[in-house]
Design a protein around this motif. Structure first.
Motif, PDB file in Angstrom:
ATOM      1  N   GLU A  69       0.831  -1.202   0.000  1.00 56.19           N
ATOM      2  CA  GLU A  69       0.000   0.000   0.000  1.00 56.19           C
ATOM      3  C   GLU A  69       0.869   1.257   0.000  1.00 56.19           C
ATOM      4  N   VAL A  70       2.009   1.198   0.686  1.00 57.75           N
ATOM      5  CA  VAL A  70       2.936   2.335   0.671  1.00 57.75           C
ATOM      6  C   VAL A  70       3.403   2.596  -0.755  1.00 57.75           C
ATOM      7  N   ARG A  71       3.777   1.531  -1.458  1.00 56.55           N
ATOM      8  CA  ARG A  71       4.252   1.699  -2.839  1.00 56.55           C
ATOM      9  C   ARG A  71       3.144   2.225  -3.756  1.00 56.55           C
ATOM     10  N   GLU A  72       1.919   1.762  -3.530  1.00 50.40           N
ATOM     11  CA  GLU A  72       0.794   2.264  -4.327  1.00 50.40           C
ATOM     12  C   GLU A  72       0.590   3.758  -4.079  1.00 50.40           C
ATOM     13  N   LEU A  73       0.730   4.180  -2.825  1.00 53.67           N
ATOM     14  CA  LEU A  73       0.581   5.595  -2.505  1.00 53.67           C
ATOM     15  C   LEU A  73       1.742   6.412  -3.070  1.00 53.67           C
ATOM     16  N   GLN A  74       2.940   5.843  -3.059  1.00 50.84           N
ATOM     17  CA  GLN A  74       4.072   6.526  -3.681  1.00 50.84           C
ATOM     18  C   GLN A  74       3.784   6.792  -5.156  1.00 50.84           C
ATOM     19  N   ALA A  75       3.301   5.764  -5.838  1.00 50.53           N
ATOM     20  CA  ALA A  75       3.012   5.903  -7.268  1.00 50.53           C
ATOM     21  C   ALA A  75       1.881   6.895  -7.504  1.00 50.53           C
ATOM     22  N   ALA A  76       0.831   6.807  -6.683  1.00 52.46           N
ATOM     23  CA  ALA A  76      -0.314   7.700  -6.850  1.00 52.46           C
ATOM     24  C   ALA A  76       0.080   9.149  -6.609  1.00 52.46           C
ATOM     25  N   THR A  77       0.911   9.381  -5.589  1.00 53.97           N
ATOM     26  CA  THR A  77       1.346  10.734  -5.277  1.00 53.97           C
ATOM     27  C   THR A  77       2.244  11.283  -6.373  1.00 53.97           C
ATOM     28  N   ALA A  78       3.125  10.430  -6.899  1.00 50.23           N
ATOM     29  CA  ALA A  78       4.003  10.857  -7.988  1.00 50.23           C
ATOM     30  C   ALA A  78       3.191  11.180  -9.239  1.00 50.23           C
ATOM     31  N   SER A 108      -6.628  13.402  -0.378  1.00 45.51           N
ATOM     32  CA  SER A 108      -6.017  13.733  -1.668  1.00 45.51           C
ATOM     33  C   SER A 108      -5.648  12.495  -2.477  1.00 45.51           C
ATOM     34  N   VAL A 109      -5.682  11.313  -1.839  1.00 46.00           N
ATOM     35  CA  VAL A 109      -5.389  10.058  -2.551  1.00 46.00           C
ATOM     36  C   VAL A 109      -6.564   9.093  -2.364  1.00 46.00           C
ATOM     37  N   HIS A 110      -7.764   9.643  -2.396  1.00 35.18           N
ATOM     38  CA  HIS A 110      -8.961   8.872  -2.054  1.00 35.18           C
ATOM     39  C   HIS A 110      -9.073   7.573  -2.848  1.00 35.18           C
ATOM     40  N   ALA A 111      -8.789   7.607  -4.130  1.00 41.65           N
ATOM     41  CA  ALA A 111      -8.932   6.412  -4.968  1.00 41.65           C
ATOM     42  C   ALA A 111      -7.904   5.342  -4.626  1.00 41.65           C
ATOM     43  N   ASP A 112      -6.806   5.733  -3.981  1.00 40.77           N
ATOM     44  CA  ASP A 112      -5.726   4.794  -3.666  1.00 40.77           C
ATOM     45  C   ASP A 112      -5.509   4.653  -2.164  1.00 40.77           C
ATOM     46  N   ARG A 113      -6.466   5.086  -1.361  1.00 41.06           N
ATOM     47  CA  ARG A 113      -6.301   5.054   0.092  1.00 41.06           C
ATOM     48  C   ARG A 113      -6.186   3.612   0.590  1.00 41.06           C
ATOM     49  N   PRO A 114      -5.466   3.397   1.695  1.00 42.95           N
ATOM     50  CA  PRO A 114      -5.313   2.048   2.247  1.00 42.95           C
ATOM     51  C   PRO A 114      -6.655   1.458   2.671  1.00 42.95           C
TER      52      PRO A 114
END
Length: 272
Positions: free
Chosen positions: A60-69, A152-158
């Motif tokens: 999930e951390v990696r998914e958030l990294q990608a989503a934020t980038a 701000s990352v609602h679609a990719d939230r944990p």
């Protein structure tokens, strides 16, 4: 005296959860997000404010990294700068990305305050917080004097964020912040009595949105995510158990144990 179930047994129970039964429980309790932001922010008196603490797993951390980038790249592209066609600034460093520390921090439980800062060993990660103790992905807007919260990352939230304020009571699964204020026992499975298993329970935690009407479609979507979370948490717990080896962090050092092994606070392996 009966023995406690193993993590593998609890994982099988999680995999056998009925989405329909979970949805029934959610419907009976009722829920609608009011966007108050209470589940995304720190809590307690200003002088002794407890930071927001929500478990986030390595993938999930990696998914958030990608989503934020990706989000940052979209903003760069919208600004009219030269990009490479994928929203990335052509002048940006090739390795520019969201750092692990920008997304997650070591779970604080088990750490102590040393002369050089937090130190010790802990298990798993928590979403990163800002100086106020709020989740770094939490944003507020004001309209007509009313404050509304948003992710701000609602679609990719944990998953723990996606399923709040609900949890399933199984050994090895986590309970989110906030006391359980309501619960519904799920119908017993056909083999539960023979196996001596207790029926699973859906818990509802402190939230002003509880008790509100929820559509069947929304209840089923939430129930599916709740089952996925229970399976993910137990799979992670098995991984942590299987990879755990005691570490000996020095003064000012922190070691985080997750399903991928022992890591530094920046997400890199201690063996690297």
């Amino acid at each position: 005296m009966s023995q406690s179930p193993t993590l593998e047994e609890e994982l099988e129970r999680a995999r056998d959860l009925s989405v329909s039964d979970l949805a029934d429980a959610i419907e009976s309790i009722g829920f609608e997000c009011t966007r108050c932001g209470a589940c995304c922010t720190g809590h307690g008196p200003e002088a002794d404010r407890e930071p927001h603490t929500a478990t986030v797993f390595p993938d999930e951390v990696r998914e958030l990294q990608a989503a934020t980038a990706d989000h940052a790249g979209d903003e760069t592209g919208d600004a009219g700068d030269e990009t490479d066609g994928a929203g990335r600034d052509e002048d940006a460093p090739a390795d520019a990305s969201t750092e692990w520390r920008d997304v997650a921090r070591p779970m604080p439980y088990g750490l102590t305050d040393g002369d050089d800062g937090p130190e010790g060993e802990t298990f798993e990660w928590a979403l990163q917080t800002d100086a106020c103790g709020d989740c770094v992905f939490y944003e507020e807007t004001e309209t007509d004097g009313e404050t509304t919260g948003a992710c701000s990352v609602h679609a990719d939230r944990p998953l723990i964020c996606e399923t709040y304020p609900f949890s399933v009571a199984l050994d090895g699964t986590s309970q989110p912040m906030g006391e359980a204020v309501d619960s519904v026992t799920l119908p017993a499975r056909g083999d539960a009595d023979e196996a001596g298993d207790a029926a699973e329970t859906v818990r509802a935690h402190e939230c002003e949105g509880l008790g509100r009407d929820i559509s069947r479609a929304d209840a089923e979507e939430l129930a599916a995510a709740l089952k996925e979370r229970a399976v993910r948490e137990l799979t992670e717990a098995v991984g942590v158990r299987d990879t755990y080896e005691p570490a000996r962090p020095g003064p000012g050092e922190v070691v985080v144990h997750d399903s991928e092994g022992a890591k530094r606070p920046d997400g890199t392996s201690v063996d690297d």
